[in-house]
Design a protein around this motif. Structure first.
Motif, PDB file in Angstrom:
ATOM      1  N   GLY A 146      -9.550   6.454   0.383  1.00 46.31           N
ATOM      2  CA  GLY A 146      -8.777   5.321   0.862  1.00 46.31           C
ATOM      3  C   GLY A 146      -7.635   5.706   1.770  1.00 46.31           C
ATOM      4  N   GLU A 147      -6.731   4.766   1.978  1.00 49.68           N
ATOM      5  CA  GLU A 147      -5.556   5.009   2.793  1.00 49.68           C
ATOM      6  C   GLU A 147      -4.310   4.520   2.070  1.00 49.68           C
ATOM      7  OE1 GLU A 147      -5.391   1.188   5.814  1.00 49.68           O
ATOM      8  OE2 GLU A 147      -6.649   2.899   6.394  1.00 49.68           O
ATOM      9  N   ILE A 148      -3.153   4.939   2.570  1.00 50.74           N
ATOM     10  CA  ILE A 148      -1.881   4.677   1.905  1.00 50.74           C
ATOM     11  C   ILE A 148      -0.947   3.977   2.881  1.00 50.74           C
ATOM     12  CG2 ILE A 148       0.037   5.773   0.678  1.00 50.74           C
ATOM     13  CD1 ILE A 148      -2.083   8.254   0.587  1.00 50.74           C
ATOM     14  N   VAL A 149      -0.216   2.989   2.405  1.00 50.19           N
ATOM     15  CA  VAL A 149       0.734   2.255   3.248  1.00 50.19           C
ATOM     16  C   VAL A 149       2.114   2.281   2.602  1.00 50.19           C
ATOM     17  CG1 VAL A 149      -1.040   0.738   4.194  1.00 50.19           C
ATOM     18  CG2 VAL A 149       0.181   0.047   2.126  1.00 50.19           C
ATOM     19  N   ASP A 150       3.161   2.182   3.433  1.00 51.79           N
ATOM     20  CA  ASP A 150       4.511   2.141   2.875  1.00 51.79           C
ATOM     21  C   ASP A 150       5.210   0.835   3.238  1.00 51.79           C
ATOM     22  OD1 ASP A 150       5.530   2.385   5.470  1.00 51.79           O
ATOM     23  OD2 ASP A 150       6.080   4.493   5.247  1.00 51.79           O
ATOM     24  N   LEU A 151       6.418   0.662   2.737  1.00 49.60           N
ATOM     25  CA  LEU A 151       7.171  -0.583   2.932  1.00 49.60           C
ATOM     26  C   LEU A 151       7.643  -0.769   4.373  1.00 49.60           C
ATOM     27  CD1 LEU A 151       9.258  -0.511  -0.363  1.00 49.60           C
ATOM     28  CD2 LEU A 151       7.693  -2.347   0.320  1.00 49.60           C
ATOM     29  N   LEU A 152       7.552   0.277   5.180  1.00 47.42           N
ATOM     30  CA  LEU A 152       7.963   0.193   6.586  1.00 47.42           C
ATOM     31  C   LEU A 152       6.786  -0.142   7.492  1.00 47.42           C
ATOM     32  CD1 LEU A 152      10.340   3.293   6.659  1.00 47.42           C
ATOM     33  CD2 LEU A 152      10.966   0.880   6.414  1.00 47.42           C
ATOM     34  N   GLY A 153       5.614  -0.359   6.892  1.00 48.38           N
ATOM     35  CA  GLY A 153       4.440  -0.716   7.676  1.00 48.38           C
ATOM     36  C   GLY A 153       3.656   0.467   8.207  1.00 48.38           C
ATOM     37  N   LEU A 158      -3.579   1.873  -1.031  1.00 50.96           N
ATOM     38  CA  LEU A 158      -2.625   2.182  -2.103  1.00 50.96           C
ATOM     39  C   LEU A 158      -1.200   2.183  -1.569  1.00 50.96           C
ATOM     40  CD1 LEU A 158      -3.095   3.116  -5.117  1.00 50.96           C
ATOM     41  CD2 LEU A 158      -2.655   5.444  -4.282  1.00 50.96           C
ATOM     42  N   PRO A 159      -0.234   1.650  -2.339  1.00 49.05           N
ATOM     43  CA  PRO A 159       1.163   1.770  -1.921  1.00 49.05           C
ATOM     44  C   PRO A 159       1.611   3.227  -1.937  1.00 49.05           C
ATOM     45  CG  PRO A 159       1.025   0.869  -4.145  1.00 49.05           C
ATOM     46  CD  PRO A 159      -0.365   0.901  -3.616  1.00 49.05           C
ATOM     47  N   ALA A 160       2.487   3.588  -1.013  1.00 51.77           N
ATOM     48  CA  ALA A 160       2.927   4.980  -0.870  1.00 51.77           C
ATOM     49  C   ALA A 160       3.561   5.513  -2.145  1.00 51.77           C
ATOM     50  CB  ALA A 160       3.910   5.086   0.292  1.00 51.77           C
ATOM     51  N   GLU A 161       4.153   4.627  -2.926  1.00 55.31           N
ATOM     52  CA  GLU A 161       4.834   5.041  -4.147  1.00 55.31           C
ATOM     53  C   GLU A 161       3.857   5.432  -5.265  1.00 55.31           C
ATOM     54  OE1 GLU A 161       7.310   2.511  -1.623  1.00 55.31           O
ATOM     55  OE2 GLU A 161       5.327   2.206  -2.501  1.00 55.31           O
ATOM     56  N   GLU A 176      -2.838  17.482  11.585  1.00 54.53           N
ATOM     57  CA  GLU A 176      -2.283  16.244  12.145  1.00 54.53           C
ATOM     58  C   GLU A 176      -2.377  15.097  11.143  1.00 54.53           C
ATOM     59  OE1 GLU A 176      -4.559  15.830  15.696  1.00 54.53           O
ATOM     60  OE2 GLU A 176      -3.353  17.269  16.841  1.00 54.53           O
ATOM     61  N   ALA A 177      -3.507  15.010  10.452  1.00 56.24           N
ATOM     62  CA  ALA A 177      -3.674  13.956   9.437  1.00 56.24           C
ATOM     63  C   ALA A 177      -2.687  14.143   8.296  1.00 56.24           C
ATOM     64  CB  ALA A 177      -5.110  13.975   8.906  1.00 56.24           C
ATOM     65  N   SER A 178      -2.466  15.398   7.908  1.00 60.53           N
ATOM     66  CA  SER A 178      -1.542  15.694   6.818  1.00 60.53           C
ATOM     67  C   SER A 178      -0.105  15.359   7.198  1.00 60.53           C
ATOM     68  CB  SER A 178      -1.649  17.167   6.435  1.00 60.53           C
ATOM     69  OG  SER A 178      -0.762  17.476   5.395  1.00 60.53           O
ATOM     70  N   ARG A 179       0.271  15.694   8.426  1.00 61.27           N
ATOM     71  CA  ARG A 179       1.636  15.371   8.871  1.00 61.27           C
ATOM     72  C   ARG A 179       1.866  13.863   8.904  1.00 61.27           C
ATOM     73  NH1 ARG A 179       1.017  19.962  12.148  1.00 61.27           N
ATOM     74  NH2 ARG A 179       0.183  18.766  13.877  1.00 61.27           N
ATOM     75  N   LYS A 180       0.836  13.125   9.321  1.00 61.14           N
ATOM     76  CA  LYS A 180       0.961  11.662   9.341  1.00 61.14           C
ATOM     77  C   LYS A 180       1.095  11.123   7.922  1.00 61.14           C
ATOM     78  CE  LYS A 180      -0.920   7.552  11.556  1.00 61.14           C
ATOM     79  NZ  LYS A 180      -1.977   7.002  12.437  1.00 61.14           N
ATOM     80  N   LEU A 181       0.312  11.693   7.011  1.00 61.99           N
ATOM     81  CA  LEU A 181       0.417  11.301   5.602  1.00 61.99           C
ATOM     82  C   LEU A 181       1.825  11.550   5.076  1.00 61.99           C
ATOM     83  CD1 LEU A 181      -0.807  10.679   2.717  1.00 61.99           C
ATOM     84  CD2 LEU A 181      -1.253  13.145   2.582  1.00 61.99           C
ATOM     85  N   LYS A 182       2.366  12.730   5.378  1.00 63.80           N
ATOM     86  CA  LYS A 182       3.660  13.108   4.832  1.00 63.80           C
ATOM     87  C   LYS A 182       4.842  12.523   5.602  1.00 63.80           C
ATOM     88  CE  LYS A 182       2.138  17.200   2.349  1.00 63.80           C
ATOM     89  NZ  LYS A 182       2.421  18.594   1.990  1.00 63.80           N
ATOM     90  N   SER A 183       4.537  11.722   6.622  1.00 62.34           N
ATOM     91  CA  SER A 183       5.609  10.981   7.303  1.00 62.34           C
ATOM     92  C   SER A 183       5.868   9.633   6.635  1.00 62.34           C
ATOM     93  CB  SER A 183       5.257  10.764   8.779  1.00 62.34           C
ATOM     94  OG  SER A 183       4.189   9.833   8.918  1.00 62.34           O
ATOM     95  N   LEU A 184       5.004   9.257   5.680  1.00 65.92           N
ATOM     96  CA  LEU A 184       5.217   8.014   4.940  1.00 65.92           C
ATOM     97  C   LEU A 184       6.510   8.108   4.137  1.00 65.92           C
ATOM     98  CD1 LEU A 184       1.620   7.298   3.558  1.00 65.92           C
ATOM     99  CD2 LEU A 184       2.709   6.316   5.577  1.00 65.92           C
ATOM    100  N   LYS A 185       7.098   6.951   3.850  1.00 63.68           N
ATOM    101  CA  LYS A 185       8.374   6.925   3.140  1.00 63.68           C
ATOM    102  C   LYS A 185       8.302   6.026   1.907  1.00 63.68           C
ATOM    103  CE  LYS A 185      11.197   8.067   7.150  1.00 63.68           C
ATOM    104  NZ  LYS A 185      12.339   7.688   8.010  1.00 63.68           N
ATOM    105  N   ALA A 203       5.270   1.584  -8.677  1.00 62.66           N
ATOM    106  CA  ALA A 203       5.402   1.153  -7.280  1.00 62.66           C
ATOM    107  C   ALA A 203       6.072  -0.212  -7.227  1.00 62.66           C
ATOM    108  CB  ALA A 203       4.031   1.101  -6.620  1.00 62.66           C
ATOM    109  N   PRO A 204       6.940  -0.444  -6.226  1.00 61.52           N
ATOM    110  CA  PRO A 204       7.685  -1.711  -6.141  1.00 61.52           C
ATOM    111  C   PRO A 204       6.837  -2.832  -5.529  1.00 61.52           C
ATOM    112  CG  PRO A 204       8.300  -0.300  -4.317  1.00 61.52           C
ATOM    113  CD  PRO A 204       7.317   0.495  -5.159  1.00 61.52           C
TER     114      PRO A 204
END
Length: 251
Positions: free
Chosen positions: A56-63, A90-93, A115-124, A234-235
């Motif tokens: 799957g993929e992960i999303v954060d509160l900043l979009g 899945l929520p980032a939290e 590159e994919a890993s850096r994008k993943l770890k840029s989530l907040k 997760a909030p």
């Protein structure tokens, strides 16, 4: 402990059988899909029941959102996905760890994975920057930063056996574009071994004991179990509250 050792041995033997089966698949797309399922099932079957491993993929509160991940591990009793089918959102939290799966790695694949890993770890998560997966856990009165562990699992590599680990680590670091900890944390290559990019160390594989694969699984489990204990739920209210901006008044 003996029960778990027996279960792990059974899972290892079954996984080895599936590897041999997929080796006979000629179509690269079908082989890749089958191998992704095999690795996900191997990880999921050994995890305690509260944890689950899904694509799957992960999303954060900043979009922001991650690339599609072959395996995402989260506590399904504590958190739930926004969407659940063949893939989850899945929520980032909620994300604890992730695994990307490759049939064979080369310089291009390593660069793409970095590159994919850096994008993943840029989530907040909680709108806060991620902490380092190798940082020492300390009690703090302030907000805690979540940590992700990201691994690359490969069935083969284009690097020759001689000095494989050193050459592979050098290639990873050349494509890291920053600290290795901010990209791939572990690299496991079948029949070669396990590399920890953060400590710059590796354990060679042993065909009889599967010591590197066993070390990979335990490193993964130890991380997610420690990280999960320090995580709040997760909030979900905050994600739902964000939808208020789409409401308009009917006059």
């Amino acid at each position: 402990m003996p029960d778990f050792v027996d279960k792990f041995g059974t899972a290892l033997a079954y996984f080895s059988l599936k590897i041999r089966e997929t080796a006979n698949i000629k179509h690269s797309g079908a082989k890749g899909s089958e191998r992704e399922l095999d690795v996900a099932a191997f990880i999921d079957d050994l995890l305690p029941m509260n944890y689950t491993a899904k694509k799957g993929e992960i999303v954060d509160l900043l979009g922001q959102k991650s690339p599609q991940m072959d395996v995402i591990i989260f506590d399904a009793l504590k958190n739930f996905s926004f969407y659940s089918g063949e893939s989850v959102v899945l929520p980032a939290e909620a994300c604890l760890a992730s695994v990307e799966i490759k049939s064979k790695i080369n310089s291009t694949e390593i660069k793409t994975s970095q590159e994919a890993s850096r994008k993943l770890k840029s989530l907040k998560p909680w709108k806060r920057q991620l902490g380092s997966s190798s940082q020492q856990l300390q009690e703090s009165s302030g907000p805690r930063s979540a940590r992700y562990l990201h691994s690359l699992f490969a069935y083969d590599t284009d690097i020759a056996d001689a000095n494989w680990a050193k050459s592979e680590l050098t290639r990873i670091e050349n494509h890291a574009n920053g600290p290795a900890d901010q990209s791939i944390d572990f690299l496991y290559v079948l029949n070669r071994g396990l590399i920890d990019t953060r400590s710059r160390s590796f354990i060679p594989e042993d065909e009889k004991t599967g010591q590197a694969l066993v070390s990979f699984w335990f490193s993964l489990y130890n991380f997610i179990d420690r990280e999960n204990r320090r995580r709040e739920r997760a909030p979900y209210f905050s994600y739902a509250n964000d939808l208020k901006r789409f409401w308009t008044k009917i006059d």
